[in-house]
Each structure stands twice: as structure tokens, then as C-alpha cells.
Design a protein around this motif. Structure first.
Motif, short mmCIF file in Angstrom:
data_model
loop_
_atom_site.label_atom_id
_atom_site.label_comp_id
_atom_site.label_asym_id
_atom_site.label_seq_id
_atom_site.Cartn_x
_atom_site.Cartn_y
_atom_site.Cartn_z
N UNK A 117 61.90 58.87 -54.15
CA UNK A 117 62.97 59.88 -54.21
C UNK A 117 64.00 59.66 -53.11
N UNK A 118 63.54 59.21 -51.95
CA UNK A 118 64.51 58.87 -50.89
C UNK A 118 65.42 57.75 -51.39
N UNK A 119 64.81 56.74 -52.02
CA UNK A 119 65.60 55.62 -52.56
C UNK A 119 66.63 56.10 -53.58
N UNK A 120 66.22 57.01 -54.46
CA UNK A 120 67.17 57.52 -55.48
C UNK A 120 68.29 58.31 -54.81
N UNK A 121 67.96 59.03 -53.76
CA UNK A 121 68.99 59.76 -53.02
C UNK A 121 70.00 58.79 -52.41
N UNK A 122 69.51 57.67 -51.92
CA UNK A 122 70.42 56.66 -51.34
C UNK A 122 71.40 56.16 -52.41
N UNK A 123 70.86 55.91 -53.61
CA UNK A 123 71.72 55.47 -54.72
C UNK A 123 72.82 56.50 -54.96
N UNK A 124 72.44 57.77 -54.95
CA UNK A 124 73.41 58.86 -55.16
C UNK A 124 74.42 58.91 -54.00
N UNK A 125 73.91 58.90 -52.78
CA UNK A 125 74.79 59.04 -51.62
C UNK A 125 75.75 57.88 -51.47
N UNK A 126 75.30 56.70 -51.86
CA UNK A 126 76.16 55.51 -51.72
C UNK A 126 77.04 55.32 -52.95
N UNK A 127 76.89 56.21 -53.94
CA UNK A 127 77.75 56.13 -55.14
C UNK A 127 77.48 54.90 -55.99
N UNK A 128 76.22 54.53 -56.13
CA UNK A 128 75.89 53.29 -56.84
C UNK A 128 75.76 53.48 -58.35
N UNK A 129 75.81 54.73 -58.81
CA UNK A 129 75.88 54.97 -60.26
C UNK A 129 74.57 55.35 -60.91
N UNK A 130 74.71 55.83 -62.16
CA UNK A 130 73.56 56.33 -62.92
C UNK A 130 72.65 55.19 -63.39
N UNK B 6 65.97 63.31 -59.31
CA UNK B 6 67.15 63.78 -60.06
C UNK B 6 67.82 65.00 -59.45
N UNK B 7 67.36 65.47 -58.30
CA UNK B 7 67.87 66.78 -57.88
C UNK B 7 67.97 66.91 -56.37
N UNK B 8 69.06 67.50 -55.92
CA UNK B 8 69.18 67.76 -54.48
C UNK B 8 68.30 68.93 -54.05
N UNK B 9 67.59 69.58 -54.99
CA UNK B 9 66.56 70.54 -54.57
C UNK B 9 65.42 69.81 -53.87
N UNK B 10 65.31 68.50 -54.08
CA UNK B 10 64.27 67.71 -53.40
C UNK B 10 64.72 67.37 -51.99
N UNK B 11 63.86 67.70 -51.01
CA UNK B 11 64.18 67.36 -49.61
C UNK B 11 64.22 65.85 -49.42
N UNK B 12 63.34 65.13 -50.14
CA UNK B 12 63.31 63.67 -50.00
C UNK B 12 64.58 63.05 -50.60
N UNK C 68 72.31 57.30 -47.70
CA UNK C 68 73.25 56.55 -48.53
C UNK C 68 74.70 56.74 -48.09
N UNK C 69 74.96 57.87 -47.45
CA UNK C 69 76.32 58.11 -46.94
C UNK C 69 76.52 57.49 -45.56
N UNK C 70 75.47 56.86 -45.05
CA UNK C 70 75.60 56.15 -43.78
C UNK C 70 75.14 56.94 -42.56
N UNK C 71 74.57 58.14 -42.79
CA UNK C 71 74.04 58.90 -41.65
C UNK C 71 72.71 58.30 -41.22
#
Ligand SMILES: NC(=O)c1ccc[n+]([C@@H]2O[C@H](COP(=O)([O-])OP(=O)(O)OC[C@H]3O[C@@H](n4cnc5c(N)ncnc54)[C@H](O)[C@@H]3O)[C@@H](O)[C@H]2O)c1
Ligand SMILES: O=P(O)(O)OC[C@H](O)CO
Length: 323
Positions: A186-199, A241-247, A255-258
Motif C-alpha cells: 500500500x505504501x508503494x501504491x501511495x507512491x505511484x499516486x503521489x508521484x502521478x505515475x497513473x492508474x 486504493x484509498x487515502x483512508x489508508x495510513x500506509x 511519492x511527492x518527495x517528502x
């Protein structure tokens, strides 16, 4: 009476479910949580805005749990050993609800619990379960794993209520591994989202992440059907699939570089994947299992640049889809 060890969001939500059918005693580490539940029927620290069943009683004294005939263990994975060591368990059945692997020892939570309380029967409850939805009475289904099928079915029946369905299995390791590994993915999927890598990338990561989970699980004795069930694939899909997940949210920040240090500093709530990722990576190496996404998440948590990590993942030699 059912005892709940841990007054975070998930312990509180499970207490709310259990209170529909039983007296419930919830042990919380924070005095404010104990007072808030007993006086105002709310856990404002970890599950704000949810009106709790007035029948739930909270305590800060672990010794009081000796009066219970079933204990739900809902401390974060890295603290289960210490909390259980101080709890009066004896032969009371333990339902383990944390998702993770203990750092250092590389033990699954069942192994941690068995080492501290060898006489207590062990079960694992895991699945796609955002606490606020469960506490709010929304339909949810979980895996209830216990090596003793009769006890497993009895626990599944005792913990189920109409909106909270329990599915029994004897595959304890499978249920544990699904819940631990999905947090890292889930952390990895969040990175994909934060970095804008697409669906497309997110779907690929879920599918290839599930392949990693399956390889590791099978190497450790899990059953494939458990990994493909609620506690494995089901929870992976939810938390990826959800930002309700802390991971997932932690991954979005990465993914946004923080930096992980900034994102994890002064956190009150737990993102288990951050603690499980390095120990999972070590355990996979011990088992001779290739887990490239887990390795990538470890590098990102260690501060590697997103572009470099993604570039390395994509540059690996092509291989067959199965195996
Ligand atoms: N929140 C959910 O939706 C959810 C759902 C299913 C499973 N889980 C799992 O449940 C477990 C607990 O998570 P949560 O969401 O209830 O926690 P949380 O993030 O809501 O709260 C943090 C918890 O950690 C406890 N804690 C902090 N330091 C501690 C210490 N030193 N010793 C003992 N306890 C300490 C706090 O008392 C609090 O109960 C985790 O393994 C999590 O993966 C959570
Ligand atoms: O918020 P997360 O990422 O800890 O996920 C919570 C639950 O494990 C979802 O099943």
C-alpha cells in the motif's frame, strides 16, 4: 466478557462490534482514551466522531482483563510482545488483530504471542477493514484463522454480527502474511499516486505486488486460497486504493518527495508498513524469495529518490508472468 487490548482506532471499532453481543472491557494505554470512553462514549484521540456503545467500559489496568474469557489483541505489531507480556492471559484464547512482522526477531505476531503465552489458544482476525467504516456499522467481511477448526468456528460465530461477517479458515500463517505484506505494498501504491505515475502503474503494482505476496506466503507455508481471500488480496485492494489508508497516505507523501522521517515524525497513528518493510525484505532474502516492490519501498523509506527507484524497477530484465 470480551477484552480488547489496545484503544487505537481498530481496537475501538472491534469493541463497538463486540458490544452488540457481549460485555466489553477495553484496555487503552492513554488515560485520555479511558476517560473519554467511560465518560463521553467517544475515543476522540483515535476514532473521533463515532458514538460508542455505552456498554463498552475502558480501563488503564491490564490486570482487569483477567475477568475476560476472550481477548482481542489490537496493539500495533511492534508492541504486541511487550503488552502481552504484561497481560494476565494464561489460557484465555487470543484473537490477534495487528498486521505486521516484529522487527529484529522477524516473527509473525502469532509466533510472538505463542512465545509469551504458550498455553493460550491463538487465532488471527484480518481483512479489508477500515476502522471508521466498521465502527459506523458498514458491511465488512474478515478472515478468522485458527489452527483448531472447532475453536475457529466458535470464535467466528461469537465475533460475527449482521454487518460484520467472519469467514473461518485454519490457515493462520496465510492470514498473517496477507495482512503484513499488504501494508508494505500500500505504501508503494501511495507512491505511484503521489508521484502521478497513473492508474496503469497502480494496477500493475497491485497485481505484481500480489505475486510477491503469494511467492513469500507459499515459501512460508501459507495457502494460495487464503492469500487470494479477504486477508490477502481483499485487503490489498482496499489499502491500495484509498487515502483512508495510513500506509497509502504515507506513500503519497513519499511519492511527492517528502522524507519518511518527516512524514513519520510525531505521528500518533500507526503506518505498520513502514516498520514491516525492512523486516519483510530481510525475511524474503532468508527465504530466497524475490520481492522487488518491497525492496523499492525500503529504498524509498531510506530516502532514495522516487525517479531512481522507479527507474530501477522498470529496468529489471523481462521475465515470465508466473514464477
Ligand atoms: N485502523 C484500522 O482501520 C485498522 C484495521 C485493521 C487492522 N488494523 C491494525 O490494528 C493495529 C492497531 O492499529 P490502530 O489503527 O488501532 O492504531 P492507531 O493508529 O489508531 O493508534 C495507535 C495505537 O498504538 C498504541 N501505541 C502507541 N505506542 C505504543 C506502545 N509503546 N505500546 C503499546 N501501544 C502503543 C496506541 O495506544 C494506540 O492504540 C495495527 O496493527 C493495524 O495495522 C488497523
Ligand atoms: O490505514 P491502514 O493502511 O493501516 O489500513 C487499515 C486496515 O489494515 C485496512 O484493512
Amino acid at each position: 466478557m470480551i477484552g480488547v487490548i489496545g484503544g487505537g482506532a481498530w481496537g475501538t471499532a472491534l469493541a463497538q462490534v463486540a458490544a452488540q453481543r457481549s460485555a466489553v472491557l477495553l484496555w487503552a494505554r492513554e488515560e485520555a482514551v479511558v476517560e473519554g470512553i467511560n465518560a463521553g462514549h467517544e475515543n476522540a484521540l483515535f476514532l473521533p466522531g463515532c458514538a460508542l456503545d455505552p456498554a463498552i467500559r475502558a480501563t488503564g489496568d491490564l490486570a482487569e482483563l483477567a475477568a475476560c474469557d476472550l481477548l482481542l489483541v489490537v496493539a500495533p505489531a511492534q508492541h504486541v510482545g511487550a503488552v502481552l507480556a504484561a497481560a494476565p492471559v494464561g489460557r484465555i484464547p487470543l484473537v490477534l488483530c495487528a498486521k505486521g512482522i516484529e522487527a529484529g526477531s522477524k516473527r509473525l505476531i502469532g509466533e510472538v504471542a505463542r512465545a509469551v503465552h504458550p498455553d493460550a489458544p491463538i487465532a488471527v482476525l484480518s481483512g479489508p477493514t477500515f476502522a471508521h467504516e466498521v465502527a459506523g456499522g458498514m458491511p465488512t467481511a474478515v478472515t478468522l484463522a485458527c489452527e483448531d477448526p472447532a475453536l475457529g468456528e466458535a470464535l467466528a460465530a461469537r465475533l460475527a454480527v449482521p454487518h460484520f461477517r467472519t469467514y473461518a479458515t485454519t490457515d493462520v500463517i496465510g492470514a498473517e502474511i496477507g495482512g503484513a505484506v499488504k501494508n508494505v505494498l500500500a505504501i508503494g501504491c501511495g507512491v505511484v499516486e503521489g508521484a502521478g505515475l497513473g492508474q496503469n502503474a497502480r494496477a500493475a503494482l497491485i497485481a505484481r505486488g500480489f505475486a510477491e505476496m503469494t511467492r513469500f506466503g507459499l515459501a512460508r507455508g501459507a495457502r494460495a486460497e487464503t492469500l487470494a481471500g479477504l486477508s490477502g488480496l481483499g485487503d490489498l485492494v482496499l489499502t491500495c486504493s484509498s487515502t483512508s489508508s495510513r500506509n497509502f497516505s504515507l506513500g503519497v507523501g513519499l511519492g511527492r518527495g517528502e522524507s519518511a522521517a518527516t512524514l513519520l515524525a510525531d505521528r500518533r497513528t500507526v503506518a505498520e508498513g513502514a516498520f514491516t518493510a525492512p523486516v519483510l525484505h530481510d525475511a524474503a532474502r532468508d527465504a530466497g524469495v524475490d520481492m522487488p516492490i518491497t525492496e523499492a519501498v525500503c529504498r524509498l523509506l531510506d530516502g532514495a529518490a522516487v525517479g531512481d527507484v522507479i527507474g530501477d524497477l522498470l529496468a529489471r530484465p523481462l521475465k515470465g508472468e508466473v514464477g
